[in-house]
Design a protein around this motif. Structure first.
Motif, mmCIF file in Angstrom:
data_model
loop_
_atom_site.group_PDB
_atom_site.id
_atom_site.type_symbol
_atom_site.label_atom_id
_atom_site.label_comp_id
_atom_site.label_asym_id
_atom_site.label_seq_id
_atom_site.Cartn_x
_atom_site.Cartn_y
_atom_site.Cartn_z
ATOM 1 N N LYS A 105 -5.259 8.160 2.757
ATOM 2 C CA LYS A 105 -6.705 8.166 2.473
ATOM 3 C C LYS A 105 -7.452 7.262 3.451
ATOM 4 O O LYS A 105 -8.544 7.597 3.919
ATOM 5 N N LEU A 106 -6.835 6.091 3.777
ATOM 6 C CA LEU A 106 -7.473 5.177 4.725
ATOM 7 C C LEU A 106 -7.573 5.819 6.106
ATOM 8 O O LEU A 106 -8.605 5.713 6.788
ATOM 9 N N MET A 137 0.855 -1.196 0.000
ATOM 10 C CA MET A 137 0.000 0.000 0.000
ATOM 11 C C MET A 137 0.890 1.245 0.000
ATOM 12 O O MET A 137 1.831 1.353 0.777
ATOM 13 N N THR A 138 0.555 2.142 -0.887
ATOM 14 C CA THR A 138 1.355 3.361 -0.985
ATOM 15 C C THR A 138 1.018 4.290 0.181
ATOM 16 O O THR A 138 -0.019 4.146 0.854
ATOM 17 N N TRP A 139 1.901 5.278 0.407
ATOM 18 C CA TRP A 139 1.649 6.246 1.477
ATOM 19 C C TRP A 139 0.391 7.070 1.197
ATOM 20 O O TRP A 139 -0.329 7.459 2.135
ATOM 21 N N ALA A 140 0.136 7.311 -0.069
ATOM 22 C CA ALA A 140 -1.076 8.076 -0.427
ATOM 23 C C ALA A 140 -2.339 7.311 -0.034
ATOM 24 O O ALA A 140 -3.285 7.875 0.531
ATOM 25 N N ASN A 141 -2.328 5.975 -0.315
ATOM 26 C CA ASN A 141 -3.504 5.170 0.043
ATOM 27 C C ASN A 141 -3.631 5.050 1.558
ATOM 28 O O ASN A 141 -4.748 5.031 2.111
ATOM 29 N N ARG A 142 -2.456 4.920 2.243
ATOM 30 C CA ARG A 142 -2.514 4.864 3.705
ATOM 31 C C ARG A 142 -3.114 6.149 4.283
ATOM 32 O O ARG A 142 -3.908 6.128 5.229
#
Length: 243
Positions: free
Chosen positions: A8-9, A1-6
């Motif tokens: 957003k989560l 998981m990318t930092w961007a997705n983390r």
């Protein structure tokens, strides 16, 4: 998981927690209040009548008239009263009537107020104890409200609880609970609260502050904490399904 997705989560989780917190607070506030099933403005009532039966000689007032304490309302001819006066069994005058030298009984207003519910006319015969009319006392307005309360609600009602009164024109009046009466009819508990307020003034709010005006009344229950409403609702649901 990318930092961007983390990221957003994380933001999504924060948003969910925030929504749940807001809904919990709203639910708790609703659980901390109970709205009346029915309610209306009332006034202290003073019946007009006599312990003596007789013939109505005259009706000196009309329904809806403003009357003052001591004002003459009806005159009656009562042979029974005249006989008792002759024997000294009663006095000729008191706060509710006076008797003239000719033996005519004059019924008077015992308080200032508005005359309503006149039940007799000139020439009618009235029985002893019959109510001829009712005076709604000036300055005695209150709200009589019926509620459907659970056992948990009863436990959270405190003496002098705050009550929000809303008139038909959406005028809001702050009141306090004066008395709470509970009666059982056909196996159902019926709860009636008397709500008082110094802001209930005769004829105010374009005349809506008057006996008979329907209103809504909402009682504030004791605040038992942020999760009190939610826990009460959960326990009530568990009792309903038999757990």
């Amino acid at each position: 998981m990318t930092w961007a997705n983390r990221f957003k989560l994380f933001v999504g989780l924060i948003a969910v927690v925030g929504i749940v917190a807001v809904l919990t607070i709203v639910f708790n506030q609703r659980q901390a209040q109970v709205m009346s099933a029915s309610a209306s403005i009332q006034a202290a009532e003073y019946p007009v009548g006599s312990d003596y039966g007789g013939t109505v000689l005259d009706r000196l007032v009309d329904d809806g008239d403003e009357v003052k304490a001591g004002q003459a309302l009806f005159t009656l001819q009562s042979p029974t009263l005249q006989a008792d006066l002759a024997e000294g069994l009663v006095t000729a005058d008191n706060v509710a009537y006076s008797v003239g030298d000719d033996g005519v009984l004059t019924l008077t207003a015992s308080v200032d107020g508005t005359l309503t519910d006149i039940t007799t006319e000139r020439g009618s015969f009235v029985q002893a104890g019959q109510v001829l009319a009712v005076i709604n006392k000036t300055g005695s307005l209150f709200v009589s409200a019926d509620f459907v309360l659970t056992s948990g609600d009863y436990a959270r009602i405190e003496p002098g609880a705050a009550v929000d009164i809303v008139l038909p024109n959406q005028t809001r009046v702050a009141g306090t609970m004066d008395t709470l009466d509970v009666q059982t009819a056909d196996g159902q508990a019926e709860t009636t609260a008397k709500v008082v307020s110094p802001d209930l003034v005769d004829g105010a709010a374009n005349g809506l502050m008057a006996p008979g005006t329907p209103v809504t009344a909402t009682i504030s229950l004791r605040d038992d904490g942020l999760l009190a409403g939610a826990s009460d609702g959960l326990f009530s649901f568990l009792r309903t399904i038999g757990l």
